[in-house]
Write an enzyme that holds these catalytic residues in place. Sequence first.
Site, PDB file in Angstrom:
ATOM      1  N   ASP A  76      -3.546  14.739   9.910  1.00  0.00           N
ATOM      2  CA  ASP A  76      -3.638  14.439   8.472  1.00  0.00           C
ATOM      3  C   ASP A  76      -5.010  13.883   8.126  1.00  0.00           C
ATOM      4  OD1 ASP A  76      -2.861  14.248   5.850  1.00  0.00           O
ATOM      5  OD2 ASP A  76      -1.700  12.418   6.099  1.00  0.00           O
ATOM      6  N   PHE A 105      11.220   4.300   7.232  1.00  0.00           N
ATOM      7  CA  PHE A 105      11.415   3.311   8.279  1.00  0.00           C
ATOM      8  C   PHE A 105      10.655   2.015   8.061  1.00  0.00           C
ATOM      9  CE2 PHE A 105      11.875   7.530  10.225  1.00  0.00           C
ATOM     10  CZ  PHE A 105      13.211   7.450  10.602  1.00  0.00           C
ATOM     11  N   GLY A 106       9.762   1.970   7.100  1.00  0.00           N
ATOM     12  CA  GLY A 106       9.008   0.748   6.945  1.00  0.00           C
ATOM     13  C   GLY A 106       8.039   0.790   5.792  1.00  0.00           C
ATOM     14  N   LEU A 166       0.825  -1.217   0.000  1.00  0.00           N
ATOM     15  CA  LEU A 166       0.000   0.000   0.000  1.00  0.00           C
ATOM     16  C   LEU A 166       0.854   1.259   0.000  1.00  0.00           C
ATOM     17  CD1 LEU A 166      -2.762  -0.999   2.585  1.00  0.00           C
ATOM     18  CD2 LEU A 166      -2.937  -0.967   0.093  1.00  0.00           C
TER      19      LEU A 166
END
Length: 837
Positions: A693, A555-556, A550
């Site tokens: 957000d 960091f990931g 997705l």
Amino acid sequence: CCVMIEIPLFVILCINTECCVPDVCRYPLGMSGGQIRDEDISASSQWSESTAARHGRLDCEEGDGAWCPETTVEPDNLKEFIQIDLNLLHFITLVGTQGRHAGGMGNEFAQMYMIKYSRDGSRWISWRNRQGKQVIEGNRNTYDTVLRDLDPPIIARFVRFMPVTDHSMNVCMRVELYGCKWLDGLVSYNAPAGEQMKLPAFPVFFNDSVYDGAITHMMTEGLGQLSDGVMGLDDFTQSHVYQAWPGYDYVGWNNESFPSGFVEIMFEFDRPRNFTTMKVHCNNMFSQHIKIFRQVVCYFRSDSDWESTLLSFSPVVDENDPSARFITVELTNRMANAIKCQFYFKDAWMLFSEITFQSDRAMYNTTLVPPTIGSPTNTPPDDPTHKIDDSNTRILIGCLVAIIFILLAIIIIILWRQVWQKLMEKASRRMLDDELTASLSIQTEVFGYNHSQSRVTNEQESNAAYERIFPLGPDYQEPSRLINKLPEFAQSSEEPNGAPHYAEADIVNLQGVTGSNTYAIPAVTLDLLSGKDVAVEEFPRKLLTFKEKLGEGQFGEVHLCEAEGMQEFLHEEYLFDIPEDQPVLVAVKMLRSDANGNARNDFLKEIKIMSRLKDPNIIRLLAVCIYSNPLCMITEYMENGDLNQFLSRHEPEGQLALLSNTATVSFSNLCYMATQIASGMKYLSSLNFVHRDLATRNCLVGKNYTIKIADFGMSRNLYSGDYYRIQGRAVLPIRWMSWESILLGKFTTASDVWAFGVTLWEILNFCKEQPYSQLTDEQVIENTGEFFRDQKRQIYLPQPVLCSDSLYKIMLSCWRRNAKERPSFQEIHRRLSDLES
């Protein structure tokens, strides 16, 4: 970073003609942009060549990432400094500092520092604020930029940053100066010391409280309030300065102390100049026996001798209007390097707050030729014999050159407007890639762990060296302190259960694996949650089937997965309408194995926080994989994907949709989805969590139009065009952000309310259009400035076609300038529920 930036000539002309007013004169002077050369940056010592002074540039990571002195800094031993030579006098209003981040490897920064400055390189002056304090609060970590106003501002060519500690420690610094060129050229004024007026109610002190020279009965070899850019008020007992005493803004004298009937002030300049005018800001409160001067007589010194020809000027004394005003004295193009003026009393008192000079600078070639790389900026010619020319010729040449440059500027502006907007629109849609995803937090203190690795990536940012830092108080970009000084911006105190508001508490910002902060959380709340065991079980990795990536960040990554046997790991409160033998669709946040320790700790904290969020409209944490690497958290995912994509595939109910055989969503279902979002945000606000957000891209859609709020929209390249990169520091959803979030770095529940209004606008437009689609990113930011100025020129999002007046009123209430006047999520939820019913 740290490269010389070519600036269009008309920009240089505009900058050099700015008045030295603290609220205007706030441009970076070239440490971060590279205009200041390496050879103009020096230091008392250096730890190694890789931490030399030239590496002490703000926002740069060259060498080992900062300037570091050779030894540890000790208390009461101010011998270490980094020094900047600006080559010319500058009016400096603001300073910025960082520590040594070095890509996450550094841990040195200066918690406090002092400023020393000099105009000639020999006499050094310690800066003090208006209350006499010398020590400036510095950094709290290695990566954030901390900006501090210099109030009063300083006029200097040389500036030193001197780290201060209360215990022995290693420090490193990166620095920047903000201001503009000191066009007056004034290096000192000598005047009688100000005096005291005794009013019946209280004494009034007219001393020059910020004078940086010697003070006895005379003030000598310094500059102070007559050159600080601050004009006094009409009422001399009032002041611009907080907690100042009566008379603070003025320097004043009583005629009884001057038998000759005048006050003599001598002004020394950096070099011979061709003077055109002198402007004197005077008080005229005649009811207190204060009037502007009756006459001024000025003498001029070209070299070492005073000329015999004097200049006399008598202003019209106004005894009807008590307002303070500038008196302009024409100096008739007299050449001098010093001016001595005798100001004659008209009444008992004479009060001045500012004296400025205008001189012909074109003869020195200082504004019409842009600076070149490798040479001092606007250095005057060495040959003094070529400095004087026929005045009429100079005026004619100046007029012709000005006309040429005005025409060139018009042409450049026309071309720039056409090309620049296209470049910006393209750049804004490609800025989010694998290495550009950064922390959502705009606060200087929470830009995220990848702050130092950010790089300027588009043409708009190439002109960032001349972006102005606007005057929003000495604690700019520190909302928790700024809010105390700007009460009209303060968030409403109506918070649930009396919990501390985000803007009033220490905030913990978790660095999400995809680069975003999931939520901004008050430290007290995190402490309470962290003290509990994580109520979530370990899930066998072998039961996860990866379907689709997705999104990803530094960091990931976030993956869409199918989880087999998930029903066995769920509590009864989870209601899945899926047979036990069928896999469950989930989102898996995965921490990269090479992530640093900070990211790993935040990942575990995020698990604790997510495990406590229990609301039907918030994405839930289902299970974790933390017994081995890579660490994973497994959250709900909805089969219809995110709300933005879902609505963009649908149309409103109507004849056109029937003819095109397109899937539709009814108006009532749109309201139902909006109500669910308001309900989820009501829950978060009750915990004092700030989302930062909120948008349709961060809302997931399930069966029967069920909505759950998520947080990983920023990580998806699909939505890179919704985020804007501000000066290499943060990727921000500016089209959804409140004006105070963009300008003040202030994120609160009220700023989430603003974003909800934009999200509601998206929903009613079926996500067919980006908010403010007719504006470029830069124009969106400019529009926030209109909200700040509140002169009724701000642009609001238009009322969607499907939107009723009552719904649009809800949107407009979310976009009120004053955060206290915006509705709470409780009120929004109630109003939407009423409309839905």
